[in-house]
Design an enzyme around this catalytic site. Structure first.
Site, short mmCIF file in Angstrom:
data_model
loop_
_atom_site.label_atom_id
_atom_site.label_comp_id
_atom_site.label_asym_id
_atom_site.label_seq_id
_atom_site.Cartn_x
_atom_site.Cartn_y
_atom_site.Cartn_z
N ARG A 205 0.85 -1.19 0.00
CA ARG A 205 0.00 0.00 0.00
C ARG A 205 0.88 1.24 0.00
O ARG A 205 2.08 1.15 0.21
CB ARG A 205 -0.93 -0.03 1.21
N GLY A 206 0.22 2.38 -0.27
CA GLY A 206 0.99 3.62 -0.43
C GLY A 206 1.14 3.85 -1.93
O GLY A 206 1.51 2.93 -2.69
N ALA A 207 0.84 5.08 -2.36
CA ALA A 207 0.75 5.36 -3.80
C ALA A 207 2.01 4.97 -4.59
O ALA A 207 1.91 4.23 -5.57
CB ALA A 207 0.40 6.84 -3.99
N ARG B 209 -6.87 -0.71 -7.56
CA ARG B 209 -7.25 0.38 -6.63
C ARG B 209 -7.44 1.65 -7.44
O ARG B 209 -6.65 1.94 -8.33
CB ARG B 209 -6.17 0.60 -5.55
N GLN C 183 -2.72 2.93 9.70
CA GLN C 183 -1.38 2.93 9.08
C GLN C 183 -0.39 3.73 9.91
O GLN C 183 0.80 3.43 9.93
CB GLN C 183 -1.44 3.51 7.66
N ASP D 181 -2.05 10.88 -2.82
CA ASP D 181 -2.35 9.76 -3.73
C ASP D 181 -2.70 10.26 -5.13
O ASP D 181 -2.54 9.53 -6.10
CB ASP D 181 -3.49 8.92 -3.16
N ASN E 98 -5.67 12.40 -0.38
CA ASN E 98 -4.79 11.62 0.48
C ASN E 98 -5.66 10.83 1.45
O ASN E 98 -6.89 10.96 1.46
CB ASN E 98 -3.82 12.56 1.23
N LYS E 99 -5.02 10.04 2.26
CA LYS E 99 -5.72 9.17 3.22
C LYS E 99 -6.80 9.93 3.98
O LYS E 99 -6.59 11.08 4.38
CB LYS E 99 -4.68 8.59 4.17
O1 MRU Z 1 -4.77 3.32 1.52
P1 MRU Z 1 -3.28 3.39 1.61
O2 MRU Z 1 -2.72 2.87 2.88
O3 MRU Z 1 -2.64 2.80 0.40
O4 MRU Z 1 -3.02 4.92 1.64
C1 MRU Z 1 -2.17 5.54 0.83
C2 MRU Z 1 -1.17 6.21 1.61
O5 MRU Z 1 -0.23 5.60 2.07
C3 MRU Z 1 -1.37 7.59 1.92
O6 MRU Z 1 -2.48 8.20 1.50
C4 MRU Z 1 -0.10 8.34 1.77
O7 MRU Z 1 -0.15 9.40 2.57
C5 MRU Z 1 0.28 8.70 0.37
S1 MRU Z 1 1.43 7.59 -0.33
C6 MRU Z 1 3.00 7.88 0.36
#
Ligand code: MRU
Length: 347
Positions: free
Chosen positions: A46-48, A89, A195, A236, A246-247
């Protein structure tokens, strides 16, 4: 190890299983692109930036999986893999960005099928290396903004785990720490998947950076009391006007930061920018399972009433007016973003 690594000997993709950290550090191996797509959907990875590179390796695996002997047959199989990975995703634009880059290699390719298979792997490996170098550049630009003694509120996870290595927003904090600046991090726990509490805290512990986990809703109070000087988060997808997806929870954090004149910075590689979207309203927001919100147990008892229902949008959009700066590998971008962001991206 890195969160994503290619095992050259066994021709497999290795990824840390992020669902079970910090309790267990387990590395899963992948030899099928379908399994990589599922790992993206279920948040093994996970993480963009991390999911973009994982998808690129998924395409390399698809090349090796394909039984096609000729180039058109291989290209057909790759198109199917692209469709499946692309759908894994919806919000992070790094995923279609990475697949688009692979596509630009595949479409015009004229050599043998064997050579294309080799090129796909080389491209995925190059993207992994570039991700790490990019993150370090981002972090060098960002660390300039951090003062000795700063307390920083951080949301979600943006560290080594959310990328191939090093990290984006957490990379900035790590760089400032390595430069000898004393920093303290208030880690938003980041409901519902936690997270922050699970992954960011785990990483900070390993880097020896002091931190405290706070409930997401505590950030406003901390800023109002003057207990935090900066807010950092990842991204993201960033629209052309500087709106940042973003999250979930980032928007409320940025609102509280704005109200308290605490500068909030979004930190991301330029591969997270989507210039085709004029504003954040057009960014697709992933809705995830209700179970992620509802399935909490305390003393082995469910917390919510039986039959409770939930909404679970996984991301939100922070309007650009709440953001002090965008930290990228090309430098820190300041308002007006609608002019300065495209100018730097297209440079
Ligand atoms: O849903 P996730 O855990 O994949 O979330 C994405 C992220 O990790 C965040 O939004 C993050 O801040 C951006 S990617 C470094």
């Amino acid at each position: 190890m890195r969160s994503i690594e290619w095992d050259d000997q066994n021709h497999r993709l290795m990824m840390i299983d992020q669902r079970i950290l910090p309790g267990q550090l387990e590395v899963l191996s992948f030899d099928r692109y379908q399994a990589v797509a599922e790992a993206i959907t279920t948040m093994v990875v996970r993480g963009a930036p991390a999911i973009g590179v994982a998808a690129a390796f998924g395409m390399a695996l698809a090349g090796f999986q394909s039984g096609a002997h000729d180039l058109p047959g291989l290209k057909d199989d790759l198109a199917k893999a692209d469709d499946m990975l692309r759908a894994s995703r919806p919000t992070a634009v790094n995923l279609p960005w990475a697949l688009g880059r692979i596509n630009r290699l595949v479409q015009p390719f004229q050599g043998s099928a064997a050579l294309l298979r080799k090129r796909l792997l080389e491209e995925a490996q190059a993207m992994a290396e570039e991700d790490v170098a990019t993150n370090r550049r981002i972090s060098e630009f960002g660390a300039v903004l951090i003062n000795d003694g700063d307390t920083i509120i951080h949301h979600c996870n943006t560290g080594a785990l959310a990328t191939v290595d090093w990290g984006t927003a957490l990379g900035v904090i790590r760089m400032a720490h390595e430069q000898g600046k004393r920093v303290h991090v208030l880690v938003d726990e980041t409901r519902p998947r936690l997270q922050g509490a699970r992954l960011t805290a785990w990483e900070l512990q390993q880097y020896g950076i002091p931190y405290e986990i706070i409930p997401d809703g505590a950030a406003g109070l901390m800023m109002r009391r003057g207990l935090a000087q900066k807010v950092l988060f990842g991204a993201d997808r960033v629209a052309a006007n500087g709106d940042v997806a973003n999250k979930i929870g980032t928007y409320m954090l940025a609102l509280a930061a704005y109200d308290n004149a605490v500068p909030a910075y979004a930190v991301f590689p330029t591969s997270t920018v989507d210039l085709t979207l004029g504003s954040g309203d057009q960014i697709p927001i992933e809705e995830r399972s209700q179970a992620e919100v509802l399935d909490i147990q305390v003393h082995h008892q469910p917390v919510m009433p039986q039959g409770a229902t939930a909404r679970n949008p996984a991301f939100d959009v922070t309007p650009h007016r709440l953001i002090a700066g965008l930290i990228t590998e090309k430098g820190v971008i300041y308002p007006p973003f609608h002019r300065n962001l495209p100018e730097i991206i297209l440079r």
